[in-house]
Design an enzyme around this catalytic site. Structure first.
Site, short mmCIF file in Angstrom:
data_model
loop_
_atom_site.label_atom_id
_atom_site.label_comp_id
_atom_site.label_asym_id
_atom_site.label_seq_id
_atom_site.Cartn_x
_atom_site.Cartn_y
_atom_site.Cartn_z
N ASP A 40 -4.91 2.38 10.89
CA ASP A 40 -6.31 1.97 11.14
C ASP A 40 -6.51 1.89 12.74
O ASP A 40 -6.57 2.66 13.70
CB ASP A 40 -6.92 0.93 10.25
CG ASP A 40 -8.36 0.83 10.43
OD1 ASP A 40 -8.99 1.75 10.63
OD2 ASP A 40 -8.79 -0.22 9.86
N GLY A 46 0.72 -1.34 -0.07
CA GLY A 46 0.05 -0.07 -0.10
C GLY A 46 0.82 1.36 0.15
O GLY A 46 0.31 2.17 -0.33
N ASP A 93 -5.78 -0.32 -1.76
CA ASP A 93 -6.63 -1.27 -2.68
C ASP A 93 -7.93 -1.68 -2.09
O ASP A 93 -8.08 -1.48 -0.93
CB ASP A 93 -5.69 -2.49 -3.32
CG ASP A 93 -5.84 -3.25 -2.01
OD1 ASP A 93 -5.53 -2.91 -0.88
OD2 ASP A 93 -6.27 -4.70 -1.87
N GLU A 106 4.04 3.87 6.16
CA GLU A 106 3.04 3.14 6.18
C GLU A 106 1.86 3.83 5.24
O GLU A 106 2.05 5.28 5.35
CB GLU A 106 2.49 2.82 7.61
CG GLU A 106 1.24 2.01 7.60
CD GLU A 106 1.40 0.55 7.01
OE1 GLU A 106 1.52 0.54 5.92
OE2 GLU A 106 1.14 -0.25 7.78
N ASP A 107 1.14 3.15 4.66
CA ASP A 107 -0.30 3.92 4.08
C ASP A 107 -1.10 4.53 4.77
O ASP A 107 -1.54 5.82 4.80
CB ASP A 107 -0.67 3.02 2.72
CG ASP A 107 -1.07 1.70 3.44
OD1 ASP A 107 -1.10 1.33 4.58
OD2 ASP A 107 -1.70 1.01 2.70
N ARG A 127 -5.24 0.65 -6.74
CA ARG A 127 -3.88 1.35 -6.37
C ARG A 127 -3.33 2.32 -7.18
O ARG A 127 -2.54 3.20 -6.74
CB ARG A 127 -2.87 -0.02 -6.21
CG ARG A 127 -2.94 -0.80 -5.04
CD ARG A 127 -1.90 -1.81 -4.79
NE ARG A 127 -2.14 -3.08 -4.35
CZ ARG A 127 -2.38 -3.21 -2.97
NH1 ARG A 127 -1.95 -2.20 -2.17
NH2 ARG A 127 -2.46 -4.30 -2.29
N LYS A 160 -6.66 7.01 10.74
CA LYS A 160 -8.21 7.13 11.32
C LYS A 160 -7.88 7.37 12.65
O LYS A 160 -8.20 6.20 13.33
CB LYS A 160 -8.63 5.97 10.70
CG LYS A 160 -8.92 5.89 9.16
CD LYS A 160 -9.54 4.77 8.83
CE LYS A 160 -9.96 4.33 7.35
NZ LYS A 160 -10.19 3.06 6.99
N PHE A 162 -13.80 3.49 4.52
CA PHE A 162 -12.81 2.80 3.62
C PHE A 162 -12.36 3.52 2.31
O PHE A 162 -13.48 4.09 1.75
CB PHE A 162 -13.43 1.49 3.38
CG PHE A 162 -12.54 0.60 2.51
CD1 PHE A 162 -11.71 -0.15 3.12
CD2 PHE A 162 -12.68 0.50 1.32
CE1 PHE A 162 -10.77 -0.85 2.62
CE2 PHE A 162 -11.71 -0.43 0.52
CZ PHE A 162 -10.58 -1.08 1.26
P1 5GP Z 1 -4.36 -1.75 11.20
O1 5GP Z 1 -3.56 -2.92 11.66
O2 5GP Z 1 -4.01 -0.25 11.56
O3 5GP Z 1 -6.11 -1.83 11.45
O4 5GP Z 1 -4.53 -1.93 9.25
C1 5GP Z 1 -3.44 -1.41 8.84
C2 5GP Z 1 -3.72 -1.78 7.29
O5 5GP Z 1 -4.76 -1.91 7.09
C3 5GP Z 1 -3.16 -0.78 6.41
O6 5GP Z 1 -1.88 -0.98 6.10
C4 5GP Z 1 -3.88 -0.97 5.19
O7 5GP Z 1 -3.41 -1.95 4.35
C5 5GP Z 1 -5.21 -1.39 5.75
N1 5GP Z 1 -6.13 -0.44 5.90
C6 5GP Z 1 -6.65 0.06 6.86
N2 5GP Z 1 -7.87 1.06 6.33
C7 5GP Z 1 -7.77 0.84 5.11
C8 5GP Z 1 -8.60 1.62 4.23
O8 5GP Z 1 -9.58 2.61 4.31
N3 5GP Z 1 -8.56 1.35 2.89
C9 5GP Z 1 -7.52 0.35 2.40
N4 5GP Z 1 -7.74 0.01 1.16
N5 5GP Z 1 -6.74 -0.43 3.29
C10 5GP Z 1 -6.93 -0.05 4.89
#
Ligand code: 5GP
Length: 178
Positions: free
Chosen positions: A106, A48, A162, A102-103, A168, A134, A155
């Site tokens: 969440d 990402g 993606d 990191e992208d 992407r 977020k 989302f």
């Molecule tokens: P976390 O472990 O912080 O809950 O999740 C992080 C990962 O979840 C990110 O690196 C990404 O790959 C994915 N992710 C979280 N939110 C989104 C979103 O709104 N869109 C997309 N495409 N991926 C997300």
């Protein structure tokens, strides 16, 4: 393009390319200022963050190295929290200043796991640079030093992110239409 269709979902543009670029450049300037003389090792989390990494690194003017890790944690539109390291880092981490690129953060669980993993290899310090955060979804305490943009709990796709492997390639960021 203001709306796009990916598989069963429609998305509408929410952050334009030029606004993303402005914030990415601001983050690069902050890193240049804070980490001068530290020869940071950037650790980019695939897939990402490939676009963010590329744009960010073009504006890093201090000596640095770049490595990539690949983790899997996300299927469909909800985070599982379970991560799997697929590709490792070959560079020496001990005593280094690490900046994880990191992208999106969440729940923060992916980042927490990655920091724990890297932490066992003796870095001097680990910083996080995330394109998106977020804040409403954060479940763990994380010091995210470099954030390009905070977004609501929806989302999104585009600019590297993606939906089921697609989307992407777009230079803008799109939010799902419920
Ligand atoms: P976390 O472990 O912080 O809950 O999740 C992080 C990962 O979840 C990110 O690196 C990404 O790959 C994915 N992710 C979280 N939110 C989104 C979103 O709104 N869109 C997309 N495409 N991926 C997300």
């Amino acid at each position: 393009m203001d709306t796009i269709q990916i598989k069963d979902k429609q998305f509408t543009v929410s952050i334009r390319e030029q606004d993303i670029q402005k914030e990415v450049i601001r983050v690069a300037h902050e890193i240049n200022r804070d980490l001068a003389g530290k020869n940071p090792l950037f650790v980019s989390v695939l897939n990402g963050s490939f676009m963010f990494t590329s744009d960010l690194l073009k504006h890093i003017t201090i000596p640095c190295e770049l490595s990539f890790v690949k983790l899997a944690s996300y299927q469909g539109v909800s985070s599982t929290g379970a991560i799997k390291e697929v590709l490792g880092i070959n560079e020496e981490i001990s005593g280094r200043t690490i900046v994880i690129i990191e992208d999106i953060v969440d729940t923060g669980l992916t980042m927490q796991r990655l920091i724990e993993t890297l932490g066992t290899r003796g870095p001097e310090e680990i910083h996080i640079a995330s394109l998106l955060v977020k804040p409403e979804k954060l479940k763990v305490e994380l010091d995210i030093r470099y954030v390009a943009m905070e977004i609501p709990n929806d989302f999104i796709v585009g600019y590297g992110l993606d939906y089921d492997g697609f989307g992407r390639n777009y230079p803008d960021i799109y939010t799902v239409v419920d």
